[in-house]
Design an enzyme around this catalytic site. Structure first.
Site, mmCIF file in Angstrom:
data_model
loop_
_atom_site.group_PDB
_atom_site.id
_atom_site.type_symbol
_atom_site.label_atom_id
_atom_site.label_comp_id
_atom_site.label_asym_id
_atom_site.label_seq_id
_atom_site.Cartn_x
_atom_site.Cartn_y
_atom_site.Cartn_z
ATOM 1 C CB THR A 174 -0.879 -0.039 1.268
ATOM 2 O OG1 THR A 174 -1.820 -1.082 1.114
ATOM 3 C CG2 THR A 174 -1.596 1.272 1.526
ATOM 4 N N GLY A 226 -0.381 -2.341 6.293
ATOM 5 C CA GLY A 226 -0.254 -3.552 7.098
ATOM 6 C C GLY A 226 -1.500 -4.407 6.990
HETATM 7 N N1 ASP Z 1 -3.493 -2.273 4.572
HETATM 8 C C1 ASP Z 1 -3.772 -2.868 3.290
HETATM 9 C C2 ASP Z 1 -5.027 -3.698 3.378
HETATM 10 O O1 ASP Z 1 -5.240 -4.369 4.369
HETATM 11 C C3 ASP Z 1 -2.675 -3.726 2.787
HETATM 12 C C4 ASP Z 1 -1.340 -3.060 2.709
HETATM 13 O O2 ASP Z 1 -0.983 -2.257 3.575
HETATM 14 O O3 ASP Z 1 -0.600 -3.333 1.746
HETATM 15 O O4 ASP Z 1 -5.792 -3.695 2.422
#
Ligand code: ASP
Length: 308
Positions: A174, A226
């Protein structure tokens, strides 16, 4: 006015990246990608632009870059689609916009901003969000624009090995940006493809205002990355702002405490925080987080691993 002038911090996902798992060339590639995004935000802020414009400009670069799990290069759902989520928030008046599950919008962060500024709503989803995008003249692309072979292989790996939701590639890609402008206003933006192999219309923390993204001039701006389920349960971004506002904690103490709470529940990931006094901090409980920060006094750094 901010004490330190403008500042900006960005992330491109937290995870188990380690020096022995990435070649020097790969590390240099990621650092160059982070620097390009940081430069876009710096240019806005150095030119007297707002924190809001700076975080949007930064996220657009990261969404267009296939290295990261947002926009082009987003992960695939179980059924082989790239479903995108994004959010943006303005600390001046806590106006916010978010979208989830879009599949044709080139830059989801631009749509989130349009929701904030040009709709009476905060959060739009799927076909409705896309209909609004078309009405607003936001750039629409063929879904092939988002698809990359690397992410397709990750989906195949997940299916072949029957991996758990949080195992694939062992990192979260992300992207996020937080900034404080020369007038001391803060803003935050976050964009993602979510988790590889997600099903059933799953939505993570990234587009959930208060979980993966929050901005309040009275406290700070936060963007998270996360295991989204844990970040939603803790209400990470708003919890950090609330601790700063109500308990008077500084950004690092508040961020570390809330990331520790995520860890206690079994989640991993990290946050970037910008405070109205111009301070920016990182906090993560993973071995690494793609990240960078810069300010008006000449600070400029990009890093990947915890010990850097
Ligand atoms: N936080 C994002 C999610 O749970 C994933 C990520 O941080 O890459 O969709």
């Amino acid at each position: 006015m901010s004490d330190k002038g403008w500042s900006i911090a960005i992330h491109g996902g937290a995870g188990t990246m380690a020096p022995d798992r990435m070649t020097e060339a790969e590390q240099a590639e990621y650092k160059a990608a982070l620097q390009a995004a940081l430069d876009a935000g710096k240019a806005v802020l150095a030119g007297g632009g707002s924190a809001l414009d700076a975080v949007e400009a930064t996220i657009v670069i990261l969404e267009d870059d296939p290295h990261f799990n947002a926009g082009r290069g987003a992960v695939f759902t179980y059924s082989g689609v790239n479903e995108l989520d994004a959010s943006i928030m303005d600390g001046r008046d806590r106006s916010a916009g978010a979208i989830t599950g879009v599949t044709h919008v080139k830059n989801p962060v631009k749509l989130a901003r349009a929701v904030m500024e040009d709709s009476p709503h905060v959060f739009l989803s799927r076909e409705g969000a896309e209909e609004f995008a078309r009405e607003q003249g936001i750039e629409i692309v063929d879904p092939d624009w988002f698809a990359t072979p690397h992410r397709w292989r990750q989906l195949e790996e997940l299916k072949a090995k029957k991996l758990g939701w949080f195992d694939v590639d062992l990192k979260y890609g992300t992207v996020g940006a937080v900034a404080v402008d020369g007038e001391g206003h803060v803003a935050a933006a976050t964009s993602t493809g979510g988790l590889t192999g997600k099903r059933w219309g799953r939505i993570g923390d990234s587009p959930v205002i208060g979980a993966g993204n929050y901005a309040d001039d009275r406290a700070c701006a936060v963007s998270a990355t996360g295991a989204g389920e844990y970040f939603i349960r803790v209400g990470v971004a708003r919890e950090i702002c609330a601790r700063m506002r109500l308990l008077g904690e500084d950004a690092q103490i508040a961020a570390d405490a809330v990331i520790a709470e995520v860890g206690d529940l079994g989640g991993d990931g990290g946050v970037i925080v910008a405070a109205p006094d111009g301070g920016t901090v990182f906090s993560f409980n993973t071995p690494g987080m793609y990240r960078g920060r810069a300010n008006a006094s000449g600070l400029n750094e990009v890093a990947i691993f915890a010990k850097e």
